[in-house]
Design an enzyme around this catalytic site. Structure first.
Site, short mmCIF file in Angstrom:
data_model
loop_
_atom_site.label_atom_id
_atom_site.label_comp_id
_atom_site.label_asym_id
_atom_site.label_seq_id
_atom_site.Cartn_x
_atom_site.Cartn_y
_atom_site.Cartn_z
N SER A 112 -34.88 3.88 10.33
CA SER A 112 -34.50 2.76 10.13
C SER A 112 -35.62 1.69 10.08
CB SER A 112 -33.77 2.40 11.47
OG SER A 112 -32.22 2.45 11.37
N LYS A 145 -36.00 -7.68 15.81
CA LYS A 145 -34.54 -6.99 15.49
C LYS A 145 -33.78 -7.37 16.65
CE LYS A 145 -32.62 -2.51 14.31
NZ LYS A 145 -33.13 -1.20 14.18
N SER A 176 -31.19 0.75 9.72
CA SER A 176 -30.71 -0.33 10.24
C SER A 176 -31.28 -1.65 10.56
CB SER A 176 -30.07 0.02 11.78
OG SER A 176 -31.15 0.39 12.43
N1 GLN Z 1 -29.30 5.85 9.07
C1 GLN Z 1 -29.50 6.67 10.44
C2 GLN Z 1 -28.45 6.45 11.33
O1 GLN Z 1 -27.52 5.75 10.78
C3 GLN Z 1 -30.88 6.05 11.14
C4 GLN Z 1 -30.41 4.67 11.95
C5 GLN Z 1 -31.62 4.45 12.63
O2 GLN Z 1 -32.95 4.97 12.58
N2 GLN Z 1 -31.44 3.61 13.69
O3 GLN Z 1 -28.20 6.77 12.32
#
Ligand code: GLN
Length: 495
Positions: free
Chosen positions: A177, A78, A153
């Site tokens: 995410s 990532k 994400s």
């Molecule tokens: N969807 C969540 C957010 O937008 C989680 C994102 C994540 O775990 N990095 O914050």
């Protein structure tokens, strides 16, 4: 022998060890495949020459007979982990062209274990999002249906595994995410207990929640990768002081009373009523129930538990995470690294223009929310209340774990949605995080395991949540399920 792209981490590692295949050959094959599927938007950077050099070095180790469990295995990371040999953007324009002078600890460990990094993977800007549509470098597409999002994400990480571009990837999980994109793309992902993996060099979003983890096809592959990337790191003050863990060995440990047909005998799985609300879509509910029925066949017993503050996890997370983000992201000011506005009047103007140009709309929204809830006069009303509720949410889990060993439910209320659907309504996307946020706030380990398909043939993941440091137990249950079912082996048509 199977084509390279059909092999998972464990399979590939043993083919490499038996010298049936060289790491260089595997790397070359996957580099061509990555190029052929460029349109998926999974990769932000491909490091062909660097990967081939690492593969040759791995082949030398394999030839010398001193290979470890991951030597020569290609993977990708990532783009939120800093890497010395590849650019790092965190999906943001503010870091366009940025090169880190060092590797994140997770990356350094995986490199030292002999894995071959093929490139960096698309993600939502600073990991803020649930669809990979907040990336400044364009969306990633779900290989099961390219008109749909892969989740986020860690969207690129999920697409790369689901489309068989690499056998394993790193992701990060702050509020879901790893788990949500794994669920949306039919792969397996684990977010370990907060503190198990070092956050050093993982570009910070919400430091009290951010955690690294692997994404791969199976629980077994995740166990191998997690062993390679975890462990105490003195450079991260929240890293847990525990000896190196062999999660693969833990995954294989049989339970008391287990037998061939009933490997999960005695395992109590708690089903929180709040994880099966009326609004849960019928296809997801059916697939999750089918997965639970499989776990029962394997000897597990299902018990009813309660997580009464599940709904509150949404406002609590969307106060705490932006608060921490607003502070963490203050370092992107155009002075030391990343983008700097070309024209400005004075220092303050330079800050303003740099940040206005460099950050995307979702990141700006979170910085504003975070600054607001931390400001004098609102701190007590929002941030402090959220912190108190966070503790109560964690306590609720401990009440559950008095009655069960693992907690199960859906990962997300629906299957992957179509591109563009969440874009105009950010709070709609926030609500879809309902099942992943509680475990994140509590710092508990959680997994997504594919258990079926729903609307449009899209994959559905089962979420398993364990108590602190029970990664072995989670992986054991997921592995048992995957020994009995083949959802994790299914590939999207054409891949
Ligand atoms: N969807 C969540 C957010 O937008 C989680 C994102 C994540 O775990 N990095 O914050």
């Amino acid at each position: 022998m199977k084509p390279v792209h059909d092999m998972g981490v464990a399979e590939l590692a043993s083919a490499l060890k038996s010298r049936a295949l060289s790491s260089r050959e595997a790397t070359q094959a996957l580099l061509s495949r990555i190029q052929a599927h460029e349109g998926l938007g999974a990769f932000l950077h491909v490091n062909g020459d660097g990967a081939l050099a690492r593969a040759s070095a791995a082949d030398a180790v394999l030839a010398a007979g001193s290979a470890g469990p991951l030597t020569g295995v290609p993977m990708a990371h990532k783009d939120i982990y800093v890497t010395a040999d590849m650019p790092t953007t965190a999906g943001s324009n503010i870091l366009a062209g940025y090169r880190s002078p060092f590797d994140a600890t997770v990356i350094a460990r995986l490199n030292a274990a002999g894995t071959v990094a093929l490139g960096k993977l698309n993600c939502d800007e600073f990991a803020m999002g649930s669809a990979n549509e907040n990336s400044a470098y364009g969306p990633a597409h779900n290989p099961w249906d390219v008109s749909r999002v892969p989740g986020g994400s860690s969207g690129g990480s999920a697409v790369a595994v689901a489309a068989r571009l690499v056998p394993g990837t790193t992701g990060t999980d702050t509020g879901g995410s790893i788990r949500q994109p794994a669920s949306f793309t039919g792969i397996t992902g684990i977010k370990p207990t907060y503190g198990v993996c070092s956050r050093y060099g993982m570009i910070a979003f919400a430091s009290s929640l951010d955690q690294a983890g692997p994404m791969a096809r199976s629980a077994e592959d995740c166990a191998l990768l997690l062993s390679g990337m975890s462990g105490f790191d003195e450079r991260d003050a929240t890293s847990v002081q525990q000896p190196p863990q062999d999660f693969h060995a833990q995954m294989l440990v049989a339970r008391d009373g287990a037998s061939a047909g009933k490997p999960l005998a005695g395992l109590r799985i708690g089903l929180p009523k709040e994880f099966f609300p009326a609004g849960l879509s019928a296809d997801v509910n059916a697939a999750v129930r089918a997965g639970l029925a499989e776990l029962e066949k394997l000897g597990a017993t299902l018990v009813d538990v309660r997580l009464p503050r599940t709904e509150l996890a949404i406002p609590v997370y969307y106060i705490i995470a932006p608060a921490e983000a607003s502070s963490n992201l203050s370092r992107f000011d155009g002075v030391k690294f990343g983008h700097r506005a070309a024209q400005y009047d004075d220092l303050l103007d330079m800050y303003k223009k740099t940040r206005a140009e460099g950050f995307g709309p979702e990141v700006k929204r979170r910085i504003m929310i975070g600054s607001y809830v931390l400001s004098h006069g609102y701190y007590d009303a929002y941030y402090l209340q959220a912190q108190k509720l966070r503790r109560m949410i964690a306590d609720d889990f401990q009440q559950c774990f008095a009655q069960c060993d693992l907690i199960a439910g859906p990962v997300a209320p629906t299957v992957a949605w179509k591109h563009g659907e969440g874009k105009d309504n950010p709070t709609q996307a926030y609500l879809a995080d309902i099942f992943t946020l509680p475990g994140s706030l509590a710092g508990l380990p959680g997994m997504s395991v594919p258990v079926g398909s729903g609307e449009g043939g899209m994959p559905v993941g089962l979420q398993l949540i364990g108590n602190y440091f029970k990664e072995g137990q989670l992986l054991h249950a997921a592995h048992a399920l995957q020994q009995a079912t083949d959802w994790h082996q299914r590939a999207p048509a054409g891949f």
